[in-house]
Motif scaffolding. Structure first.
Motif, short mmCIF file in Angstrom:
data_model
loop_
_atom_site.label_atom_id
_atom_site.label_comp_id
_atom_site.label_asym_id
_atom_site.label_seq_id
_atom_site.Cartn_x
_atom_site.Cartn_y
_atom_site.Cartn_z
N ASP A 127 5.52 14.19 -0.65
CA ASP A 127 5.32 13.34 0.62
C ASP A 127 4.19 12.56 0.71
O ASP A 127 3.40 12.55 -0.48
CB ASP A 127 5.12 14.43 1.90
CG ASP A 127 5.58 14.01 3.23
OD1 ASP A 127 5.61 13.01 3.25
OD2 ASP A 127 5.88 14.95 3.99
N PHE A 128 3.68 11.79 1.63
CA PHE A 128 2.66 10.95 1.62
C PHE A 128 1.53 11.78 1.71
O PHE A 128 1.16 12.34 2.56
CB PHE A 128 2.77 9.95 2.82
CG PHE A 128 3.81 8.66 2.67
CD1 PHE A 128 3.32 7.77 1.49
CD2 PHE A 128 4.88 8.63 3.07
CE1 PHE A 128 4.22 6.87 1.36
CE2 PHE A 128 5.72 7.63 2.88
CZ PHE A 128 5.57 6.73 1.98
N LYS A 133 1.07 4.09 -2.92
CA LYS A 133 0.69 5.55 -2.60
C LYS A 133 1.75 6.27 -3.29
O LYS A 133 1.44 7.27 -4.01
CB LYS A 133 0.55 5.69 -1.26
CG LYS A 133 -0.79 5.35 -0.84
CD LYS A 133 -1.04 5.49 0.83
CE LYS A 133 -2.30 5.03 1.10
NZ LYS A 133 -2.70 4.57 2.48
N GLN A 136 12.81 6.97 1.11
CA GLN A 136 11.97 8.41 0.99
C GLN A 136 11.33 8.07 -0.11
O GLN A 136 11.76 7.53 -1.19
CB GLN A 136 13.03 9.30 0.70
CG GLN A 136 13.70 9.78 2.00
CD GLN A 136 13.03 10.27 3.40
OE1 GLN A 136 11.83 10.76 2.94
NE2 GLN A 136 13.43 10.39 4.40
N ASN A 171 0.91 -1.16 0.14
CA ASN A 171 0.01 0.12 0.00
C ASN A 171 0.86 1.10 0.08
O ASN A 171 0.63 2.29 -0.78
CB ASN A 171 -0.82 0.06 1.22
CG ASN A 171 -2.20 -1.04 0.92
OD1 ASN A 171 -2.49 -1.26 -0.19
ND2 ASN A 171 -2.86 -1.16 2.14
N VAL A 172 2.02 1.27 0.75
CA VAL A 172 2.92 2.47 0.68
C VAL A 172 3.40 2.56 -0.59
O VAL A 172 3.48 3.83 -1.01
CB VAL A 172 3.75 2.14 1.90
CG1 VAL A 172 4.98 3.23 1.83
CG2 VAL A 172 3.43 2.33 3.16
#
Lengths: 151, 140
Positions: free
Chosen positions: B139-140, B20, B111, B16-17
Motif C-alpha cells: 500500500d502507499f 513511491k 493498484q 511521484n505516485v
C-alpha cells in the motif's frame, strides 16, 4: 448511449477517487452550479473519431476537497501541499476519470484530449448544471458532462 | 543489480505516485529519472543508462506512441524495455504501441501491486515477496 453518459461518469469518478485518491463520494442531485462557486475546475474533452460529437467532462471541486485529494494522491500533509500540487492532481484526476469514462463507453471510437485544471476564484456565468457530489455528507463539488454535436 | 528507471508522464503527481510504488516494490533501484513528455525522455536517455521506461501515452509535445516510434528507430535505446502506464483504452492505439515495442501496459487508475508485478515481470526479476497478485501488504 447519451442517457447513460452521466451514469458512466459517476462510476468513473467513484472508481478513480477510491483507487488513487482514497476518497469516496456520493451524488445527490443535478442542480445549477452556483455562479459564486469558488474552488477548482478540472476538465477533459473526449472526441469521437468520426467527428460525430465530443463530450467535455468537468469537475468542480471545493478548495478543501481538492487539497485533500492532492494530499491523498501525493501522500503529503496539508501544510506540504502547494497550489501547483493541487493543480497537477486535479488535472490527473480529470485525465483518469476521462480514461475510465471512455473505457466504459466505446474505447475504439473515442480519443481523449489533454486535461486542464485551474482555480475558480471569481464569479462564473453559464456554468450550467452538474451533479452535486458529497463526501461524508458534505457538499464537495459538482460533476458535469457537456456534449457538443459535431458537423 | 540496481535498476535505473525513467518515468515519463506529464503529471508530476503521477510521476511521484509511480516513484513511491517503485520504492516499495522490492526492486533494487538505482536512479529514478523523470520526464514530462517523450521529447524530454529522449534527452534523459542521452544523459544516463536506463534499464526500464514507464511511460504515459496521452502527453503534450511528444506522446507515448511517438516516443515509442522514436525509440524504435534509435540504435542505442531501442532495446530498453517500455511499459505503458496510461488512461488509453483504445485497442488500436494499444496494439500500435505493442507493435512499436512496448512490453506491456497498465491502465490508470491502478493498484500498486499491478505496477510492481508488471515491472518485475518485464525486468525478469524474481518476486521475492512471493505475492500472488493480490495487493495484500502493498500500500502507499
Amino acid at each position: 448511449m447519451n442517457g447513460d453518459w452521466m451514469e458512466v461518469m459517476k462510476a468513473a469518478i467513484s472508481e478513480v477517487l477510491e483507487t488513487m485518491y482514497f476518497a469516496e463520494v456520493s451524488f445527490r442531485e443535478e442542480k445549477a452550479i452556483p455562479e459564486s462557486f469558488e474552488g477548482w475546475r478540472a476538465r477533459i474533452q473526449a472526441r469521437r473519431s468520426d467527428g460525430a460529437n465530443s463530450a467535455t467532462l468537468i469537475l468542480w471541486l471545493s478548495p478543501h476537497f481538492a487539497k485533500e485529494l492532492a494530499g491523498n494522491l501525493l501522500a503529503l500533509e496539508p501544510h506540504e501541499i502547494s497550489e501547483e500540487d493541487v493543480k497537477d492532481a486535479m488535472g490527473e484526476l480529470a485525465n483518469m476519470v476521462g480514461g475510465s469514462w471512455v473505457k466504459q463507453l466505446e474505447p475504439s471510437e473515442w480519443r481523449l484530449g489533454l486535461p486542464d485544471a485551474a482555480p475558480v476564484d471569481s464569479q462564473i456565468a453559464g456554468a450550467g448544471a452538474g451533479w452535486e457530489m458529497l463526501s461524508y455528507g458534505e457538499p464537495v463539488g459538482f460533476a458535469a458532462v457537456q456534449v457538443t454535436e459535431g458537423s | 543489480m540496481a535498476y535505473n528507471v525513467l518515468i515519463v508522464d506529464d503529471s508530476r503527481s503521477m510521476r511521484n505516485v509511480i516513484k513511491k510504488v517503485l520504492k516499495i516494490s522490492g526492486l533494487e533501484l538505482g536512479d529514478i529519472l523523470e520526464a514530462g513528455n517523450g521529447r524530454e525522455a529522449l534527452d534523459r536517455l542521452g544523459e544516463a543508462w536506463v534499464d526500464l521506461i514507464l511511460s504515459d501515452v496521452n502527453m503534450p509535445e511528444m506522446d507515448g506512441i511517438e516516443f515509442l516510434r522514436a525509440l524504435s528507430q534509435h540504435e542505442d535505446f531501442r532495446d530498453v524495455p517500455v511499459v505503458l502506464v496510461t488512461t488509453e483504452s483504445n485497442e488500436k492505439r494499444l496494439e500500435e504501441a505493442m507493435a512499436l515495442g512496448a512490453k506491456g501496459y497498465l491502465r490508470k487508475p491502478f493498484q500498486p501491486e499491478d505496477v510492481r508485478s508488471l515491472v518485475l515481470e518485464t525486468l525478469g526479476v524474481e518476486d521475492e515477496w512471493g505475492l500472488d497478485g493480490s495487493d495484500e501488504g502493498c500500500d502507499f
